[in-house]
Scaffold this active site. Structure first.
Site, PDB file in Angstrom:
ATOM      1  N   ASP A   1       1.591  -7.611   5.910  1.00 43.58           N
ATOM      2  CA  ASP A   1       0.873  -5.943   6.555  1.00 43.58           C
ATOM      3  C   ASP A   1      -0.574  -6.593   5.611  1.00 43.58           C
ATOM      4  O   ASP A   1      -1.158  -7.541   4.937  1.00 43.58           O
ATOM      5  CB  ASP A   1       0.242  -5.082   5.807  1.00 43.58           C
ATOM      6  CG  ASP A   1      -0.089  -3.496   6.081  1.00 43.58           C
ATOM      7  OD1 ASP A   1      -0.581  -4.062   6.685  1.00 43.58           O
ATOM      8  OD2 ASP A   1       0.242  -2.956   5.487  1.00 43.58           O
ATOM      9  N   MET A   2      -1.655  -6.491   6.216  1.00 40.68           N
ATOM     10  CA  MET A   2      -3.182  -6.886   5.983  1.00 40.68           C
ATOM     11  C   MET A   2      -4.011  -5.742   6.235  1.00 40.68           C
ATOM     12  O   MET A   2      -4.697  -6.141   7.328  1.00 40.68           O
ATOM     13  CB  MET A   2      -3.324  -7.898   6.441  1.00 40.68           C
ATOM     14  CG  MET A   2      -4.707  -9.112   6.391  1.00 40.68           C
ATOM     15  SD  MET A   2      -5.863  -8.150   6.716  1.00 40.68           S
ATOM     16  CE  MET A   2      -6.456  -8.650   8.006  1.00 40.68           C
ATOM     17  N   ASN A   3      -4.175  -5.398   5.108  1.00 43.77           N
ATOM     18  CA  ASN A   3      -5.122  -4.173   5.089  1.00 43.77           C
ATOM     19  C   ASN A   3      -6.666  -3.883   4.809  1.00 43.77           C
ATOM     20  O   ASN A   3      -7.276  -2.728   4.695  1.00 43.77           O
ATOM     21  CB  ASN A   3      -4.510  -3.505   4.306  1.00 43.77           C
ATOM     22  CG  ASN A   3      -3.479  -2.290   5.324  1.00 43.77           C
ATOM     23  OD1 ASN A   3      -2.941  -1.370   5.672  1.00 43.77           O
ATOM     24  ND2 ASN A   3      -2.123  -2.567   4.413  1.00 43.77           N
TER      25      ASN A   3
ATOM     26  N   LYS B   1       7.658  -7.157   7.023  1.00 39.42           N
ATOM     27  CA  LYS B   1       6.240  -6.413   7.043  1.00 39.42           C
ATOM     28  C   LYS B   1       5.361  -7.030   6.471  1.00 39.42           C
ATOM     29  O   LYS B   1       5.252  -6.578   5.289  1.00 39.42           O
ATOM     30  CB  LYS B   1       6.905  -4.939   7.487  1.00 39.42           C
ATOM     31  CG  LYS B   1       5.293  -4.253   7.921  1.00 39.42           C
ATOM     32  CD  LYS B   1       5.274  -2.680   8.034  1.00 39.42           C
ATOM     33  CE  LYS B   1       4.391  -2.450   8.345  1.00 39.42           C
ATOM     34  NZ  LYS B   1       4.337  -0.425   8.709  1.00 39.42           N
TER      35      LYS B   1
ATOM     36  N   ASP C   1      -1.549   1.899  14.166  1.00 37.47           N
ATOM     37  CA  ASP C   1      -0.418   2.954  12.657  1.00 37.47           C
ATOM     38  C   ASP C   1      -1.012   4.068  14.268  1.00 37.47           C
ATOM     39  O   ASP C   1      -0.602   5.233  13.542  1.00 37.47           O
ATOM     40  CB  ASP C   1      -1.547   3.059  11.843  1.00 37.47           C
ATOM     41  CG  ASP C   1      -1.235   1.814  10.731  1.00 37.47           C
ATOM     42  OD1 ASP C   1       0.461   1.491  11.203  1.00 37.47           O
ATOM     43  OD2 ASP C   1      -1.882   1.720   9.617  1.00 37.47           O
TER      44      ASP C   1
ATOM     45  N   CYS D   1       1.585  -7.257  10.949  1.00 38.73           N
ATOM     46  CA  CYS D   1       0.960  -6.221  10.738  1.00 38.73           C
ATOM     47  C   CYS D   1      -0.349  -6.162   9.822  1.00 38.73           C
ATOM     48  O   CYS D   1      -0.769  -7.068   9.488  1.00 38.73           O
ATOM     49  CB  CYS D   1       1.799  -5.152   9.634  1.00 38.73           C
ATOM     50  SG  CYS D   1       0.811  -3.692   9.771  1.00 38.73           S
TER      51      CYS D   1
ATOM     52  N   TRP E   1      -9.454   1.831  14.703  1.00 35.34           N
ATOM     53  CA  TRP E   1      -8.449   1.721  13.799  1.00 35.34           C
ATOM     54  C   TRP E   1      -7.402   2.799  13.943  1.00 35.34           C
ATOM     55  O   TRP E   1      -8.475   3.426  14.810  1.00 35.34           O
ATOM     56  CB  TRP E   1      -8.464   2.403  12.318  1.00 35.34           C
ATOM     57  CG  TRP E   1      -7.037   2.460  11.639  1.00 35.34           C
ATOM     58  CD1 TRP E   1      -5.755   2.059  10.984  1.00 35.34           C
ATOM     59  CD2 TRP E   1      -6.537   4.016  10.704  1.00 35.34           C
ATOM     60  NE1 TRP E   1      -4.418   2.342  10.655  1.00 35.34           N
ATOM     61  CE2 TRP E   1      -5.158   3.598  10.530  1.00 35.34           C
ATOM     62  CE3 TRP E   1      -7.256   5.098  10.834  1.00 35.34           C
ATOM     63  CZ2 TRP E   1      -4.210   4.802   9.850  1.00 35.34           C
ATOM     64  CZ3 TRP E   1      -6.547   6.086  10.099  1.00 35.34           C
ATOM     65  CH2 TRP E   1      -5.808   6.331   9.846  1.00 35.34           C
TER      66      TRP E   1
ATOM     67  N   ASP F   1       9.238   0.656   2.706  1.00 32.10           N
ATOM     68  CA  ASP F   1       7.227   0.440   2.408  1.00 32.10           C
ATOM     69  C   ASP F   1       6.592   0.246   1.960  1.00 32.10           C
ATOM     70  O   ASP F   1       7.299  -0.115   0.549  1.00 32.10           O
ATOM     71  CB  ASP F   1       6.803   0.916   4.404  1.00 32.10           C
ATOM     72  CG  ASP F   1       5.827   0.561   4.816  1.00 32.10           C
ATOM     73  OD1 ASP F   1       4.339   0.223   4.480  1.00 32.10           O
ATOM     74  OD2 ASP F   1       6.421   0.316   5.968  1.00 32.10           O
TER      75      ASP F   1
ATOM     76  N   ARG G   1      -9.924   0.005   1.105  1.00 32.24           N
ATOM     77  CA  ARG G   1      -8.738   0.675   0.743  1.00 32.24           C
ATOM     78  C   ARG G   1      -8.259   0.320  -0.543  1.00 32.24           C
ATOM     79  O   ARG G   1      -6.889  -0.491  -0.526  1.00 32.24           O
ATOM     80  CB  ARG G   1      -7.967   0.102   1.552  1.00 32.24           C
ATOM     81  CG  ARG G   1      -6.319   0.956   2.258  1.00 32.24           C
ATOM     82  CD  ARG G   1      -5.282   0.304   2.842  1.00 32.24           C
ATOM     83  NE  ARG G   1      -4.262   1.378   3.139  1.00 32.24           N
ATOM     84  CZ  ARG G   1      -2.820   1.356   2.545  1.00 32.24           C
ATOM     85  NH1 ARG G   1      -2.239   0.225   2.575  1.00 32.24           N
ATOM     86  NH2 ARG G   1      -2.002   2.533   2.742  1.00 32.24           N
TER      87      ARG G   1
HETATM   88  C1  DGJ Z   1      -0.740  -0.295   7.258  1.00 29.13           C
HETATM   89  C2  DGJ Z   1       0.189  -0.359   8.027  1.00 29.13           C
HETATM   90  O1  DGJ Z   1      -0.307  -0.284   9.104  1.00 29.13           O
HETATM   91  C3  DGJ Z   1       1.269   1.058   7.479  1.00 29.13           C
HETATM   92  O2  DGJ Z   1       2.281   1.445   8.986  1.00 29.13           O
HETATM   93  C4  DGJ Z   1       1.560   1.146   6.127  1.00 29.13           C
HETATM   94  O3  DGJ Z   1       2.514  -0.107   6.507  1.00 29.13           O
HETATM   95  C5  DGJ Z   1       0.700   1.329   5.701  1.00 29.13           C
HETATM   96  N1  DGJ Z   1      -0.205   0.017   5.846  1.00 29.13           N
HETATM   97  C6  DGJ Z   1       1.400   0.927   4.658  1.00 29.13           C
HETATM   98  O4  DGJ Z   1       0.030   0.294   2.909  1.00 29.13           O
END
Ligand code: DGJ
Length: 722
Positions: free
Chosen positions: A471-473, A469, A541, A519, A192, A359, A436
């Protein structure tokens, strides 16, 4: 471009005017690799017959071990090296002896069921059917050759034409056996905020490569590898790139065998994977792209870029300029309300920005990362008028409105989880391990996908969004679905990705005029699968200018600047603590889909004015930067500098960027040689007004001023004047 079959030599020859890919049927039955590289008229494969001491007449499986031959689709039958496809029969035994059955040449290329893939305009495909006569299982290999890009697309379909079920235990997409191992292998690895760092080493006997077992292409690795001749540079030598059109776990490997044949393979990660095929069913592998260049690593990249632009990205924005955006994430994180957002938006408007992106944190009661994923309704505490109210105000300011979503996830603290605790991926009895602070939805379930698609479409309609956007965290472990029988649990990883693609198809399909950016906690799914749905992806990021030089340099091995989300952020940088001048932060981000991610309301007026000027400048050069022919000039992996340039097709316009990392005492001005220009033209630099010959710029160079301070940059916009 053509695909020819020679009945005498039983060989297939796929070619365009620059590249040949040749294989033949050993013994008239077993597809054996012969040549992939510069175009040849034909190959006299004396080398193979000498080594194996067989002729077509004397060929026999007992006398001629397939283990010694370069194979196109090895299956561990007579060939004891790592196979491409592995099948287990109902009796638990495994064998698959694939023999030629038929072939067909078609124009264009077939779509792959459930999977994204490149389009096939200007292409021809070979469908080669191989069959295991004992079980009835067939494998259909698909090879596509393009006239306009030096890429061979490959995939395989495994069809159970037998009478009993079989389990596919390994299903890679492509295999190429190279003669010898005199190559360097390059793969991308990282973490990351440090994604896709470049690693190159010589091939050695045994196994090497890269892979992901995380259920996604991941921030740690990338579904790409490259073999290069030992003399290869950016401009010269041979480069063979392999990239996969897939967003899940993958494997890209090279096995150098006892006779120094180098077996390069790429496809779905075999660990934790199997697929049960009932009689009459088939399994489709993702598509792999085999990209060749004899014009060095740069030549390979330019071919990949052309593939992406001409055959992968799609939709309204795929070939147009992109709006300049402001994203509130690094400006506010979760700590915002409507007033704060509007204040930011007003300054953004003054600075000449086009698009305001809201966001994470607008839904449920999400004031931190530990709640509300799945509850896609507006947080009225933060946004009293909801998304609709905010969007209206943003639009009234003359800005477009964009929204962050993370549809694949669920928080334990959410109404959705309280109602459907079984909807997440988990193994009953084991802890549901959060990363997370979140769990992953089981997207193999139709009702889960239907719920998410409806909720997200409603939110995007409510917010009248112009940009999304997605996302997938987090990545996935402890794979289990309470919806699948025991015999199909190992299918979950692939079913999850098919589920993601299904949702993406439905959601992007419902909003053809919206710009989508993928993302994944930064650049955790920066892959060709995602690019088939969304023309740009958040690169990382990490917004530190120097780290960005590195990440964008290695990302550009496969991906053009038009795909790389890149933002100017605050200093000191939130990831590294470094301070780079605004001009450098902007120059680096401009070689991507440009935006800002900082609290503009805290900047002095002078800097807002500077940003306004930068935005005006970007609009003049954005088309060249995003779609021009791309050349890497100096590698940030090799020293204290980075440089790259983009040139229009007619060579009449170019943008060149150079960045110094650290200033070193007692440095002198020096020269940077450009490339890709027309030596007979004269160019004027829009920045300084000076004129230069194209020959002068390429064979003598342009002056690099010695830097005063760290992270200094220079950018030239060259326009032909004659
Ligand atoms: C991860 C993304 O890469 C960031 O830019 C942001 O959107 C965060 N998640 C928000 O939780």
């Amino acid at each position: 471009m053509s695909i020819l079959f020679d009945q005498n030599t039983k060989s297939f020859h796929l070619s365009n005017s620059r590249v040949s890919y040749i294989f033949r049927l050993a013994g008239g039955m077993y597809p054996m690799h012969v040549h992939w590289g510069r175009r040849v008229r034909a190959v006299n494969d004396e080398l193979l017959t000498r080594r194996t001491i067989w002729t077509e007449e004397t060929f026999s499986l007992n006398e001629t071990s397939l283990d010694f031959l370069p194979m196109e689709c090895p299956t561990f039958a007579g060939d004891l090296r790592e196979g491409m496809i592995h099948v287990i029969h109902e009796n638990g035994m495994s064998a698959l002896l694939l023999e030629y059955e038929s072939h067909q040449v078609i124009s264009g290329k077939p779509e792959l069921a459930g999977l994204p893939s490149a389009r096939g305009e200007d292409a021809q495909s070979l469908l080669l059917t191989l069959r295991d006569k004992v079980s009835g299982v067939a494998v259909e290999l698909c090879y596509t050759v393009y006239e306009d890009v030096d890429v061979i697309a490959r995939s395989a379909r495994i069809i159970n034409d037998g009478k009993t079920p079989v389990t596919v235990d390994k299903a890679l997409s492509a295999c190429v056996d190279f003669e010898g191992c005199d190559y360097n292998l390059t793969t991308l690895s990282g973490a990351w905020v440090r994604e896709r760092q470049l690693y190159t080493r010589p091939l050695v006997p045994g196994d090497q490569g890269t892979s992901s077992t995380r259920g996604a292409s991941s921030v740690q690795t990338s579904p790409f590898m490259m073999l290069t001749s030992k003399d290869a540079t950016e401009q010269t030598g041979e480069a063979f790139g392999f990239a996969l059109c897939y967003s899940g776990g993958f494997e890209a490997s090279v096995h150098v065998d006892q006779h120094f044949i180098s077996r390069a393979q790429i496809g779905i990660q075999p660990f934790n994977f199997s697929w049960r095929l009932l009689p009459g069913e088939s399994f489709q592998t993702p598509e792999a792209y085999l990209c060749y260049s004899c014009e060095g690593i740069g030549g390979m990249s330019r071919n990949f870029h052309a593939l992406v632009h001409r055959h992968i990205t799609t939709g309204k924005y795929a070939h147009s300029t992109r709006p300049i955006l402001i994203n509130n994430w690094e400006a506010t994180y979760f700590d915002f309300n409507e007033e704060k957002l509007l204040k930011l938006a007003r300054v953004a408007r003054r600075a000449g920005i086009d698009l305001f992106v809201l966001d994470d944190g607008w839904f449920g009661h999400r004031d931190a990362a530990n709640s509300s994923l799945g509850d896609w309704y507006d947080d009225k505490n933060k946004l009293p008028g909801g998304l609709a109210g905010l969007s209206e105000k943003i639009h009234k300011l003359g800005l477009m409105f964009g929204l962050w979503i993370e549809p694949e996830m669920i928080s334990v603290d959410s109404d959705l989880y309280r109602q459907h605790p079984e909807w997440c991926i988990h193994v009953p009895g084991y802890p549901r391990i959060e990363y997370r602070d979140q769990l992953v939805l089981d997207l193999s379930r139709d009702e889960v996908r239907d719920y998410v698609v409806d909720a997200i479409i409603a939110a995007l309609r409510r917010g009248r969004v112009d940009y999304v956007k997605w996302d997938m965290n987090r990545f996935i472990n402890m794979w289990g679905s309470t919806n699948l029988p025991a015999s199909r649990q190992q299918e979950l990883g692939h079913r999850y990705i098919l589920g993601v693609y299904d949702m993406m198809r439905r959601i992007t399909g419902a909003f053809p005029n919206v710009l989508f950016e993928s993302c994944a906690g930064g650049g955790g799914r920066f892959d060709l699968g995602m690019m088939c749905f969304m023309p740009q992806a958040w690169c990382t990021d990490d917004t530190d200018a120097w780290m960005r030089c590195r990440i964008q340099h290695s990302t550009s091995l496969v991906f053009p600047p038009s795909t790389m989300g890149a933002h100017v952020s605050a200093v000191p940088n939130h990831q590294t603590g470094r301070t780079a001048p605004l001009a450098t932060r902007a120059a680096v981000a401009m070689s991507g889909t440009y935006g800002y991610e900082l609290d503009l309301t805290k900047l002095p007026r002078k800097e807002i004015e500077e940003i306004r000027v930068l935005n005006k400048r970007l609009r003049e050069i954005q088309t060249v930067l995003l779609y021009g022919t791309y050349y890497r000039l100096l590698s940030p992996y090799e020293g204290n500098e980075a440089a790259w340039m983009s040139v229009t097709k007619d060579k009449r316009e170019a943008v060149v960027t150079h960045v110094y990392a650290q200033a070193v005492p007692n440095m002198k001005d020096k020269l940077l040689r450009l490339t890709g220009l027309d030596p007979t033209l004269t160019y004027r630099d829009d920045v300084t007004g000076k004129t230069y010959g194209g020959d002068e710029l390429m064979y003598y160079g342009i002056i690099l001023h010695k830097p005063w301070g760290d992270y200094m940059s220079q950018q030239w916009h060259l326009v032909a004047i004659d």
